[in-house]
Design a protein around this motif. Structure first.
Motif, PDB file in Angstrom:
ATOM      1  N   PRO A 236      21.968  31.077  54.023  1.00  0.00           N
ATOM      2  CA  PRO A 236      23.105  31.743  53.359  1.00  0.00           C
ATOM      3  C   PRO A 236      24.270  30.780  53.118  1.00  0.00           C
ATOM      4  O   PRO A 236      24.386  29.751  53.781  1.00  0.00           O
ATOM      5  N   VAL A 237      25.099  31.176  52.172  1.00  0.00           N
ATOM      6  CA  VAL A 237      26.124  30.280  51.642  1.00  0.00           C
ATOM      7  C   VAL A 237      27.494  30.941  51.670  1.00  0.00           C
ATOM      8  O   VAL A 237      27.623  32.117  51.316  1.00  0.00           O
ATOM      9  N   VAL A 238      28.480  30.171  52.063  1.00  0.00           N
ATOM     10  CA  VAL A 238      29.866  30.587  51.793  1.00  0.00           C
ATOM     11  C   VAL A 238      30.504  29.533  50.891  1.00  0.00           C
ATOM     12  O   VAL A 238      30.006  28.419  50.766  1.00  0.00           O
ATOM     13  N   SER A 239      31.604  29.910  50.280  1.00  0.00           N
ATOM     14  CA  SER A 239      32.361  28.970  49.478  1.00  0.00           C
ATOM     15  C   SER A 239      33.764  28.832  50.080  1.00  0.00           C
ATOM     16  O   SER A 239      34.058  29.439  51.118  1.00  0.00           O
ATOM     17  N   THR A 240      34.603  28.017  49.460  1.00  0.00           N
ATOM     18  CA  THR A 240      35.976  27.828  49.934  1.00  0.00           C
ATOM     19  C   THR A 240      36.922  28.189  48.784  1.00  0.00           C
ATOM     20  O   THR A 240      36.473  28.302  47.645  1.00  0.00           O
ATOM     21  N   PRO A 241      38.219  28.327  49.056  1.00  0.00           N
ATOM     22  CA  PRO A 241      39.126  28.656  47.950  1.00  0.00           C
ATOM     23  C   PRO A 241      39.010  27.666  46.793  1.00  0.00           C
ATOM     24  O   PRO A 241      38.954  28.056  45.632  1.00  0.00           O
ATOM     25  N   LEU A 242      38.953  26.363  47.093  1.00  0.00           N
ATOM     26  CA  LEU A 242      38.926  25.372  46.025  1.00  0.00           C
ATOM     27  C   LEU A 242      37.615  25.424  45.242  1.00  0.00           C
ATOM     28  O   LEU A 242      37.578  25.094  44.063  1.00  0.00           O
ATOM     29  N   SER A 243      36.526  25.829  45.903  1.00  0.00           N
ATOM     30  CA  SER A 243      35.217  25.785  45.250  1.00  0.00           C
ATOM     31  C   SER A 243      34.719  27.174  44.859  1.00  0.00           C
ATOM     32  O   SER A 243      33.554  27.341  44.526  1.00  0.00           O
ATOM     33  N   LYS A 244      35.614  28.140  44.870  1.00  0.00           N
ATOM     34  CA  LYS A 244      35.221  29.495  44.458  1.00  0.00           C
ATOM     35  C   LYS A 244      34.515  29.429  43.115  1.00  0.00           C
ATOM     36  O   LYS A 244      35.003  28.797  42.187  1.00  0.00           O
ATOM     37  N   THR A 375      34.031  35.759  30.737  1.00  0.00           N
ATOM     38  CA  THR A 375      35.412  35.605  31.179  1.00  0.00           C
ATOM     39  C   THR A 375      35.498  34.449  32.153  1.00  0.00           C
ATOM     40  O   THR A 375      34.683  34.333  33.065  1.00  0.00           O
ATOM     41  N   VAL A 376      36.479  33.600  31.950  1.00  0.00           N
ATOM     42  CA  VAL A 376      36.756  32.575  32.941  1.00  0.00           C
ATOM     43  C   VAL A 376      38.144  32.882  33.490  1.00  0.00           C
ATOM     44  O   VAL A 376      39.094  33.101  32.732  1.00  0.00           O
ATOM     45  N   VAL A 377      38.233  32.962  34.804  1.00  0.00           N
ATOM     46  CA  VAL A 377      39.509  33.274  35.435  1.00  0.00           C
ATOM     47  C   VAL A 377      40.227  31.976  35.762  1.00  0.00           C
ATOM     48  O   VAL A 377      39.651  31.083  36.386  1.00  0.00           O
ATOM     49  N   ILE A 378      41.471  31.852  35.297  1.00  0.00           N
ATOM     50  CA  ILE A 378      42.276  30.675  35.611  1.00  0.00           C
ATOM     51  C   ILE A 378      43.509  31.174  36.354  1.00  0.00           C
ATOM     52  O   ILE A 378      44.303  31.937  35.793  1.00  0.00           O
ATOM     53  N   ALA A 379      43.623  30.776  37.598  1.00  0.00           N
ATOM     54  CA  ALA A 379      44.698  31.318  38.429  1.00  0.00           C
ATOM     55  C   ALA A 379      45.736  30.247  38.711  1.00  0.00           C
ATOM     56  O   ALA A 379      45.394  29.104  39.031  1.00  0.00           O
ATOM     57  N   ASP A 380      46.985  30.586  38.559  1.00  0.00           N
ATOM     58  CA  ASP A 380      48.064  29.675  38.926  1.00  0.00           C
ATOM     59  C   ASP A 380      48.363  29.840  40.424  1.00  0.00           C
ATOM     60  O   ASP A 380      47.836  30.731  41.096  1.00  0.00           O
ATOM     61  N   ILE A 391      38.336  38.570  43.767  1.00  0.00           N
ATOM     62  CA  ILE A 391      37.665  38.930  42.519  1.00  0.00           C
ATOM     63  C   ILE A 391      36.249  38.346  42.530  1.00  0.00           C
ATOM     64  O   ILE A 391      36.050  37.223  42.995  1.00  0.00           O
ATOM     65  N   THR A 392      35.290  39.089  42.031  1.00  0.00           N
ATOM     66  CA  THR A 392      33.912  38.599  42.014  1.00  0.00           C
ATOM     67  C   THR A 392      33.599  37.965  40.662  1.00  0.00           C
ATOM     68  O   THR A 392      33.691  38.613  39.620  1.00  0.00           O
ATOM     69  N   ILE A 393      33.221  36.703  40.717  1.00  0.00           N
ATOM     70  CA  ILE A 393      32.968  35.950  39.493  1.00  0.00           C
ATOM     71  C   ILE A 393      31.475  36.046  39.154  1.00  0.00           C
ATOM     72  O   ILE A 393      30.623  35.848  40.015  1.00  0.00           O
ATOM     73  N   HIS A 394      31.196  36.330  37.876  1.00  0.00           N
ATOM     74  CA  HIS A 394      29.811  36.611  37.482  1.00  0.00           C
ATOM     75  C   HIS A 394      28.927  35.382  37.465  1.00  0.00           C
ATOM     76  O   HIS A 394      27.824  35.377  37.986  1.00  0.00           O
ATOM     77  N   LYS A 395      29.408  34.313  36.809  1.00  0.00           N
ATOM     78  CA  LYS A 395      28.567  33.121  36.708  1.00  0.00           C
ATOM     79  C   LYS A 395      29.241  31.979  37.445  1.00  0.00           C
ATOM     80  O   LYS A 395      30.410  32.039  37.798  1.00  0.00           O
ATOM     81  N   GLU A 396      28.494  30.908  37.635  1.00  0.00           N
ATOM     82  CA  GLU A 396      29.115  29.788  38.330  1.00  0.00           C
ATOM     83  C   GLU A 396      30.181  29.135  37.449  1.00  0.00           C
ATOM     84  O   GLU A 396      30.119  29.221  36.226  1.00  0.00           O
ATOM     85  N   THR A 397      31.134  28.518  38.119  1.00  0.00           N
ATOM     86  CA  THR A 397      32.191  27.742  37.461  1.00  0.00           C
ATOM     87  C   THR A 397      32.981  28.563  36.457  1.00  0.00           C
ATOM     88  O   THR A 397      33.333  28.114  35.383  1.00  0.00           O
ATOM     89  N   LYS A 398      33.245  29.773  36.797  1.00  0.00           N
ATOM     90  CA  LYS A 398      34.050  30.612  35.921  1.00  0.00           C
ATOM     91  C   LYS A 398      35.364  30.965  36.608  1.00  0.00           C
ATOM     92  O   LYS A 398      35.981  31.983  36.325  1.00  0.00           O
ATOM     93  N   PHE A 399      35.756  30.116  37.530  1.00  0.00           N
ATOM     94  CA  PHE A 399      37.039  30.313  38.218  1.00  0.00           C
ATOM     95  C   PHE A 399      37.680  28.948  38.395  1.00  0.00           C
ATOM     96  O   PHE A 399      37.071  28.025  38.930  1.00  0.00           O
ATOM     97  N   LEU A 400      38.910  28.792  37.915  1.00  0.00           N
ATOM     98  CA  LEU A 400      39.633  27.535  38.070  1.00  0.00           C
ATOM     99  C   LEU A 400      40.990  27.807  38.696  1.00  0.00           C
ATOM    100  O   LEU A 400      41.706  28.706  38.242  1.00  0.00           O
ATOM    101  N   ALA A 401      41.330  26.996  39.674  1.00  0.00           N
ATOM    102  CA  ALA A 401      42.654  27.122  40.270  1.00  0.00           C
ATOM    103  C   ALA A 401      42.980  25.832  40.999  1.00  0.00           C
ATOM    104  O   ALA A 401      42.078  25.176  41.530  1.00  0.00           O
ATOM    105  N   PRO A 402      44.259  25.446  41.026  1.00  0.00           N
ATOM    106  CA  PRO A 402      44.649  24.246  41.790  1.00  0.00           C
ATOM    107  C   PRO A 402      44.782  24.592  43.263  1.00  0.00           C
ATOM    108  O   PRO A 402      45.870  24.558  43.830  1.00  0.00           O
ATOM    109  N   ALA A 403      43.654  24.909  43.898  1.00  0.00           N
ATOM    110  CA  ALA A 403      43.705  25.530  45.222  1.00  0.00           C
ATOM    111  C   ALA A 403      44.050  24.556  46.336  1.00  0.00           C
ATOM    112  O   ALA A 403      44.286  24.965  47.464  1.00  0.00           O
ATOM    113  N   TYR A 404      44.076  23.271  46.058  1.00  0.00           N
ATOM    114  CA  TYR A 404      44.534  22.332  47.078  1.00  0.00           C
ATOM    115  C   TYR A 404      45.929  21.805  46.736  1.00  0.00           C
ATOM    116  O   TYR A 404      46.882  21.961  47.492  1.00  0.00           O
ATOM    117  N   TYR A 405      46.046  21.205  45.552  1.00  0.00           N
ATOM    118  CA  TYR A 405      47.318  20.565  45.197  1.00  0.00           C
ATOM    119  C   TYR A 405      48.408  21.613  44.980  1.00  0.00           C
ATOM    120  O   TYR A 405      49.571  21.399  45.296  1.00  0.00           O
TER     121      TYR A 405
END
Lengths: 544, 544
Positions: A236-244, A375-380, A391-405
């Motif tokens: 099983p897999v988990v992700s992190t905020p930056l790699s959501k 839909t690609v979610v881009i969060a500030d 939020i549940t993202i349907h496909k991979e790489t459909k969420f972008l956010a500057p979750a570290y910087y």
């Protein structure tokens, strides 16, 4: 190497070869002739309002396409993209910064040419701090090699680079070079072999392994191999905020986001009680670690990064994430039974109540139902990002956010980069009012190039992330009539949203207006916040 | 030194002592506790929309008040003000950049804290390139000395400095220090004496001396001495683009702006035929030199700068402009007869013709008549600045423009700094549509603090300065409905201006609405430009 005619043609050809079709920037006299060259090339110039917008757009473009370009003039343009370049460095996004500059012939007597700060190399020295390679193209004999060296570094390290192009070099014939330039990466096959065997034994004898999937899987294009590895092993897999969204959040082995005490407790318990953590390309940053509430025992970890692999307390140097992951696919690792694991708990939409005041909770539930596969979610930065974790993202790489910087102002210009990189995507931008006031004018650029983001302004009249840490009038903002912005741009649709039913209506219309910019001004209370932000703010407040 | 309680109190007290009453910035978690301290001090926090706006506002504030402060958070805030700090460096404006940062206690294990780019000192290294002094306040024993050293450097060199304040230092008790800190500036009294005698002889035997008055006269507070020197000698004066308004343009000895072949030919002839050029604190930059069309013979010059004095081809080191000018006042220099000299030719307003299309020429003539003694003109880069050279300024220091560094986007946020520094002034902002789209959202900040700039948007649908150099679609802009911006801000008055009579009406109303933001969207043809820009663009085009 095909012989190219001029230095700028060689540079543009190199960028094109690596997938670049758009260049973001603002012209200025020191870079005007290069813009002119670009206009007659196969790369399209995208003019933004401010250089900052171009920098963020190029970063987002790079995250989708694998390489992005921002092009600016000397100092007055270049020094406006130091922050966006720093973000690309911190979060591993391969952006090429091209800056015009005074001609080498103009520098000889060192006069005070306009835009010059201190010395001619001041801007270069600034960018050396925030890039992995940099060059001034001042010699046609070395120009091609330098261009290759620097862009290859961006591709290899997935980090920004800097190319300064004195204006008298733009149209100079570049001399081809024949020297072998490929310096192979340091790579230790014996270490790789030993690491794989050790990893195999640890994983096969473990009772409850878990994979923590990191953003480097995306940056190095390893998502296919990663999926194969999960299928092969059933771990099983988990992700992190930056790699959501590095893996589809509908994948059967996907559990959710691990972020220490800040996230869901069932995921936290599962991960922290694992006897074998397989960390693949994860950044161990404070936000990723739930502000240090994470408890990941190194003594139980296999941790692969782009440069080395750690198993427990020892390191295998010069073993890359890619070689390690591909090696694991060839290694005898058992396939497990699918056990009982936590699963994402999709936010359920609530029935809208006419006239009922809109809340953050209602908003995110409603947005979750609104998303589709394109839909690609881009969060500030701020609750736009923290709240969006659920939020549940349907496909991979459909969420972008500057979750570290965590720079504010990324999302609106970022949507330019995303939609130009992939016109099949429709960006859903989540942005606080504070961040919108920084770069929201880039919607003008969206209008110019007929893009169609849906902008959700989380309008809580201030810096909502800071209020629970330490409040004061410095956290207040002037409230804008965000829904009237289409009147300024003469393009787009605006919605002023105070109630649940108004949100539903606006979302329905936004789907219908598929070709338009849609701005939803969602007016929530100043103290309304997501559960995630509540935990985060508490953890942050103790450090302020 | 009065003992101060905490490091932040000491810092704020030092700033207050030097005239600072406002601090421009955007908060963030690493600087939140310092903002909280400022809020309970005698310095008022001015929140801007974006850090860039805060940087430009602090620069303008420094130009009026003698010291300005911009306060930001670590990296995501600080790196957004590199360009504005570079401008302050290039044009000698003493701005103190205060950046929050991770606590010294948080850095020990070097984790990936949010906002960190590469190393903890990355931001410091960037600012070392663009400031004259920088420090990280990491030790209460040296904190006060470091604060003094760095702020004193800003005051002495009239250039920006950088203070990084780790958040755990904000409330730490600062230890007073008793060591003599004053390191006297290098100063050579013998060289001064000899320089004064030589200058005296040259001036007294000259037939046709001219003073070229530079911006350092303003930066070093020497305008009174300068006026005394003119009164004493009756030598006529020209100014340069960067130093426009360093002397009232109504002064009887004032001839106008000298800018080589670009400017008025009678002034050019007078200056270039002079046998004794007295250059006082002028920057020999390309724009100031009419893009190198100026012809100032060093063999006939006395050139005083903040660091040394050149007479013909020899230098007197360690003789400052201030000491030299004050010395000249004590030296036997003859008073001349007032001869026939060129005088400013005030732009004459034209009679408005109802329905007649507005032009740049009409606009500047009309604005010239509109100015009064409490108007301060703030011009952004482009024709806003070049065209404004012909406007006659009533009092000294009532004209601000980035005439050397030429960064776009200065004027709107600059108006915040100017009006807060001197509430008796009403800013008249001249800004192109390109620059307005970069930082125009800072009118939101004007609204928040009840400021009342008049904004003239030179709306020519693009980068008008670049079109005549090399044109392409990259010089186009999306046209905004600038006059509708008050609807977004819920404050201010907007005017859409296509004709001469509409301009006159809007200016009359703008004077009446003395407490309001007024935005005049002046719609000129894409190829309309001032005579000055026409010459400048021609000179630039040969170098593109």
């Amino acid at each position: 190497m095909a012989a190219a005619k001029t230095i700028s043609e060689y540079l543009l050809q190199k960028l094109f070869t690596h997938g670049v079709r758009h260049m973001f920037g603002v012209p200025g006299d020191y870079v005007l002739s290069f813009f002119h060259q670009v206009e007659s090339s196969s790369i399209k110039v995208i003019n933004t309002c401010d250089e900052q917008g171009a920098g963020f757009a190029a970063d987002a473009y790079a995250r989708v396409k694998g390489l992005g370009v921002v092009c600016v003039t000397y100092c007055v343009g270049g020094l406006k993209v130091t922050n966006t370049t720093a973000q690309a460095f911190a979060e591993k996004s391969p952006v090429v910064v091209i800056s015009g500059a005074p001609g080498t012939n103009e520098r000889i007597k060192s006069p005070l040419l306009h835009h010059k700060v201190r010395e001619f190399d001041t801007q270069l020295k600034v960018f050396e701090q925030i890039t992995v390679a940099s060059t001034v193209i001042d010699n046609p004999q070395t120009a091609c090699r330098e261009i290759d060296r620097v862009i290859d570094a961006a591709l290899q390290h997935k980090r920004p680079v800097y190319i300064e192009l004195p204006r008298n070099m733009v149209s100079v014939t570049a001399l081809p070079y024949y020297l072998p330039q490929d310096i192979p990466l340091p790579r230790d096959d014996n270490a790789l072999k030993e690491a794989l065997l050790e990893a195999r034994d640890i994983i096969n004898t473990s009772r409850k392994p878990v994979i923590v999937s990191g953003i480097e899987l995306h940056r190095y294009g390893l998502q296919d191999e990663f999926l194969q590895f999960i299928d092969k092993t059933n771990i099983p897999v988990v992700s992190t905020p930056l790699s959501k969204s590095v893996i589809s959040e509908h994948h059967p082995q996907y559990m959710g986001i691990y972020e220490g005490a800040i996230g869901r407790s069932d995921i936290r318990e599962y991960v922290e009680s694992s006897d074998c953590l397989v960390l693949l390309g994860a950044f161990m940053t404070d936000i990723n670690l739930g502000l240090f509430t994470a408890c990941l025992d190194q003594g139980r970890s296999i941790y692969a990064t782009s440069e080395k692999v750690y198993i427990h307390y020892h390191a295998y140097e010069n073993v890359s994430l890619g070689d390690f992951l591909k090696g694991l696919l060839q290694t005898d690792i058992d396939k497990r039974e699918t056990g009982a694991i936590p699963h994402p708990k999709p936010l359920q939409p609530l029935q809208p109540v006419t006239g009922k005041k809109i809340t953050i909770n209602y908003l995110f539930r409603s947005l979750n139902a609104f998303l589709d596969k394109n839909t690609v979610v881009i969060a500030d930065t701020g609750d736009a990002m923290f709240g969006a974790m659920d939020i549940t993202i349907h496909k991979e790489t459909k969420f972008l956010a500057p979750a570290y910087y965590a720079s504010m102002g990324f999302a609106v210009p970022g949507s330019l980069g995303v939609q130009l990189a992939d016109p099949n995507l429709r960006p859903l931008v989540l942005v606080g009012d504070g961040a919108f006031q920084m770069t929201g004018m880039e919607l003008s650029t969206s209008a110019r190039y007929q893009l169609s983001p849906i902008i959700i302004v989380l309008n809580n009249s201030g810096y909502g992330t800071e209020r629970p840490m330490l409040d004061g009038s410095f956290n207040d903002l002037t409230t804008w009539a965000y829904s009237s912005i289409p009147d300024i741009l003469k393009s787009g649709r605006g919605f002023s949203i105070k109630t649940e039913d108004q949100l539903e209506e606006a979302l329905t219309l936004s789907r219908q207006y598929a070709e338009d910019i849609c701005i939803l001004d969602v007016q929530i209370d100043a103290d309304d916040k997501s559960l995630a932000l509540e935990s985060i703010a508490k953890a942050f407040a103790s450090r302020v």
